[in-house]
Design a protein around this motif. Structure first.
Motif, mmCIF file in Angstrom:
data_model
loop_
_atom_site.group_PDB
_atom_site.id
_atom_site.type_symbol
_atom_site.label_atom_id
_atom_site.label_comp_id
_atom_site.label_asym_id
_atom_site.label_seq_id
_atom_site.Cartn_x
_atom_site.Cartn_y
_atom_site.Cartn_z
ATOM 1 N N GLU A 73 2.379 62.437 57.644
ATOM 2 C CA GLU A 73 1.213 61.875 58.111
ATOM 3 C C GLU A 73 1.581 60.418 58.803
ATOM 4 O O GLU A 73 0.904 60.024 59.612
ATOM 5 N N ARG A 74 2.581 59.808 58.252
ATOM 6 C CA ARG A 74 2.964 58.510 58.743
ATOM 7 C C ARG A 74 4.252 58.495 59.690
ATOM 8 O O ARG A 74 4.656 57.343 59.925
ATOM 9 N N GLY A 75 4.287 59.748 60.259
ATOM 10 C CA GLY A 75 4.948 59.801 61.504
ATOM 11 C C GLY A 75 6.358 60.335 61.526
ATOM 12 O O GLY A 75 7.021 60.557 62.715
ATOM 13 N N PHE A 76 7.078 60.743 60.389
ATOM 14 C CA PHE A 76 8.150 61.694 60.342
ATOM 15 C C PHE A 76 8.054 62.933 61.171
ATOM 16 O O PHE A 76 6.952 63.426 60.931
ATOM 17 N N GLU A 77 8.867 63.489 61.751
ATOM 18 C CA GLU A 77 8.584 64.588 62.305
ATOM 19 C C GLU A 77 9.463 65.617 61.533
ATOM 20 O O GLU A 77 10.796 65.396 60.825
ATOM 21 N N PRO A 78 9.279 67.048 61.863
ATOM 22 C CA PRO A 78 10.427 68.068 60.790
ATOM 23 C C PRO A 78 11.885 68.063 61.260
ATOM 24 O O PRO A 78 12.449 68.121 60.162
ATOM 25 N N ILE A 79 12.027 67.524 62.303
ATOM 26 C CA ILE A 79 13.623 67.388 62.594
ATOM 27 C C ILE A 79 14.148 66.584 61.832
ATOM 28 O O ILE A 79 15.211 66.365 61.400
ATOM 29 N N ASP A 80 13.507 65.135 61.746
ATOM 30 C CA ASP A 80 14.009 64.174 60.836
ATOM 31 C C ASP A 80 14.266 64.560 59.376
ATOM 32 O O ASP A 80 15.276 64.194 58.706
ATOM 33 N N ILE A 81 13.612 65.432 58.784
ATOM 34 C CA ILE A 81 13.679 65.841 57.482
ATOM 35 C C ILE A 81 14.471 66.791 57.443
ATOM 36 O O ILE A 81 15.458 67.112 56.635
ATOM 37 N N ALA A 82 14.566 68.005 58.224
ATOM 38 C CA ALA A 82 15.468 69.033 58.318
ATOM 39 C C ALA A 82 16.842 68.699 58.365
ATOM 40 O O ALA A 82 17.765 69.390 57.859
ATOM 41 N N GLY A 83 16.942 67.737 59.171
ATOM 42 C CA GLY A 83 18.321 67.110 59.799
ATOM 43 C C GLY A 83 18.814 66.665 58.058
ATOM 44 O O GLY A 83 20.073 66.653 57.906
ATOM 45 N N MET A 84 18.098 65.799 57.370
ATOM 46 C CA MET A 84 18.622 65.509 56.355
ATOM 47 C C MET A 84 19.016 66.435 55.073
ATOM 48 O O MET A 84 19.880 66.530 54.401
ATOM 49 N N LEU A 85 18.086 67.614 55.259
ATOM 50 C CA LEU A 85 18.651 68.761 54.106
ATOM 51 C C LEU A 85 19.798 69.499 54.528
ATOM 52 O O LEU A 85 20.625 69.517 53.697
ATOM 53 N N TYR A 86 20.258 69.518 55.904
ATOM 54 C CA TYR A 86 21.400 69.940 56.146
ATOM 55 C C TYR A 86 22.696 68.604 56.293
ATOM 56 O O TYR A 86 23.498 68.984 56.741
ATOM 57 N N ALA A 87 22.157 67.435 55.849
ATOM 58 C CA ALA A 87 23.165 66.360 56.087
ATOM 59 C C ALA A 87 23.792 66.081 57.398
ATOM 60 O O ALA A 87 24.921 65.990 57.703
ATOM 61 N N LYS A 88 22.955 66.187 58.359
ATOM 62 C CA LYS A 88 23.564 66.251 59.927
ATOM 63 C C LYS A 88 23.008 64.854 60.553
ATOM 64 O O LYS A 88 22.170 64.162 60.020
ATOM 65 N N ALA A 89 23.477 64.509 61.683
ATOM 66 C CA ALA A 89 23.372 63.127 62.308
ATOM 67 C C ALA A 89 21.821 63.234 62.821
ATOM 68 O O ALA A 89 21.300 62.210 63.098
ATOM 69 N N ASN A 94 21.041 60.044 59.185
ATOM 70 C CA ASN A 94 22.072 60.168 59.564
ATOM 71 C C ASN A 94 23.212 60.756 58.536
ATOM 72 O O ASN A 94 24.369 60.548 58.596
ATOM 73 N N GLY A 95 22.603 61.818 57.808
ATOM 74 C CA GLY A 95 23.584 62.320 56.852
ATOM 75 C C GLY A 95 23.866 61.579 55.589
ATOM 76 O O GLY A 95 24.652 62.004 54.714
ATOM 77 N N ARG A 96 23.265 60.371 55.433
ATOM 78 C CA ARG A 96 23.705 59.716 54.334
ATOM 79 C C ARG A 96 23.076 60.080 52.986
ATOM 80 O O ARG A 96 23.507 59.701 51.781
ATOM 81 N N THR A 97 21.615 60.530 53.047
ATOM 82 C CA THR A 97 21.021 60.725 51.766
ATOM 83 C C THR A 97 20.065 62.059 52.205
ATOM 84 O O THR A 97 19.706 62.407 53.108
ATOM 85 N N ARG A 98 19.546 62.501 51.100
ATOM 86 C CA ARG A 98 18.771 63.515 51.186
ATOM 87 C C ARG A 98 17.182 62.978 50.959
ATOM 88 O O ARG A 98 17.093 61.571 50.986
ATOM 89 N N VAL A 99 16.135 63.691 51.145
ATOM 90 C CA VAL A 99 14.697 63.374 51.048
ATOM 91 C C VAL A 99 14.278 62.659 49.822
ATOM 92 O O VAL A 99 13.388 61.747 50.058
ATOM 93 N N LEU A 100 15.106 62.603 48.852
ATOM 94 C CA LEU A 100 14.673 61.869 47.620
ATOM 95 C C LEU A 100 14.704 60.481 47.925
ATOM 96 O O LEU A 100 14.173 59.671 47.414
#
Length: 321
Positions: A73-89, A94-100
């Motif tokens: 709702e505040r502006g993050f897109e699915p690719i922003d979070i999916a990339g975090m789950l896969y620890a990708k750039a 940028n692969g530093r941490t998970r959604v937590l």
């Protein structure tokens, strides 16, 4: 509170996006395609999206690690979070941490704190800064019913009341603190009544009705913005998913889960939109399909995205603080 067609469809879109994204996350985690622990909020979409939607531009939100709907709702897109789950750039960090731990100062999202209850101490700091600046901004801090028993939460509420801070506390009462029923650890049946001890108002919203959440939190936010001090909103909802990906849900009966499935917040909003004539069923179905396609595309892109460049680890500024 009057709701426009555009607003209703927007809320529906974000709720569907949250539900499908998390269901996909759960499936991929079980298939061992996404490693590590996951914490989803299936069934709580109306609370997360409705709370965040009630804030004004520039207001701050401090959500829990389970409130993905707030991020969308505040502006993050699915690719922003999916990339975090896969620890990708391509992920938000940028692969530093998970959604937590994700947050964004640019979007006025304070990073989630996995130490339950500790986010309140950070949130009142933001609220105090806003008051000193006199900028008219409100901070909203959300935590669960289990975390509401933490000492930091009560200390923060007391501090906020003493200094009349522009902050709204939201307790998401999903009836379980991990696997412990809320009734076993909290003696009162109305968590919002705890606000009385600190001298500010408490509200109760149906956390499975996004319109009730939006209207109730909006009222609390505007009163707080007007200088009336803090407020506490209890959103009563239900977490259909387990506490984490490893949770077998053995502490709940099948009938209990089935009963709550009948109170699905997404179906509830969809029924209102079509019955009230804001959109046809065909329009709603088309919107849902666009959202599903967007989420599927995000996971497909994240899965094949390049790993982060190790050389940027200490030099590249990311949205984690």
């Amino acid at each position: 509170m009057e709701m426009t067609r555009e607003k209703l469809l927007h809320l529906f879109e974000k709720m569907v996006q949250t539900r499908y994204f998390e269901e996909t996350t759960e499936r991929l985690n079980k298939e061992k395609k996404i490693s590590g622990s996951i914490h989803t909020s299936v069934g709580e979409e109306a609370t997360a999206v409705g709370v965040a939607a009630a804030l004004g531009e520039g207001d701050y939100i401090s959500a829990s690690y389970r409130d993905l709907g707030c991020l969308f709702e505040r502006g993050f897109e699915p690719i922003d979070i999916a990339g975090m789950l896969y620890a990708k750039a391509c992920g938000a960090t940028n692969g530093r941490t998970r959604v937590l731990h994700v947050g964004s100062l640019e979007k006025h999202i304070l990073p989630a704190n996995p130490i339950l209850g500790a986010s309140t101490a950070i949130a009142i700091g933001a609220a105090l800064a806003n008051k000193k600046d006199g900028n008219g901004l409100v901070t909203l801090n959300m935590f669960g019913d289990g975390a509401s028993n933490e000492g930091a939460v009560h200390e923060a509420m007391n501090f906020a009341a003493v200094f009349n801070l522009p902050i709204v506390f939201v307790v998401k009462n999903n009836r379980y603190a991990w696997s412990t029923p809320t009734a076993n650890i909290i003696p009162t049946t109305i968590l919002a009544d705890r606000a009385k001890a600190y001298g500010f108002p408490g509200y109760v919203a149906n956390g499975n009705d996004v319109l009730d959440v939006y209207e109730t939190v909006s009222r609390a936010v505007e009163d707080t913005r007007a200088g009336k001090g803090p407020a506490l909103v209890e959103c009563r909802t239900y977490r259909l998913s387990g506490h984490s990906g490893n949770d077998k849900n053995v502490y709940r009966t099948k009938n209990e889960v089935i009963r709550w499935l009948q109170d699905c917040p997404i179906r509830k909003l969809e029924g209102y939109i079509t019955a009230a004539g804001f959109a046809s069923q065909e329009e709603v179905d088309a919107l849902r399909q666009r959202v599903l396609d967007k989420v599927d595309a995000a996971f497909a892109e994240a899965c094949c995205a390049p790993d982060p460049d190790v050389e940027t680890l200490l030099s590249e500024r990311q949205m984690i603080c």
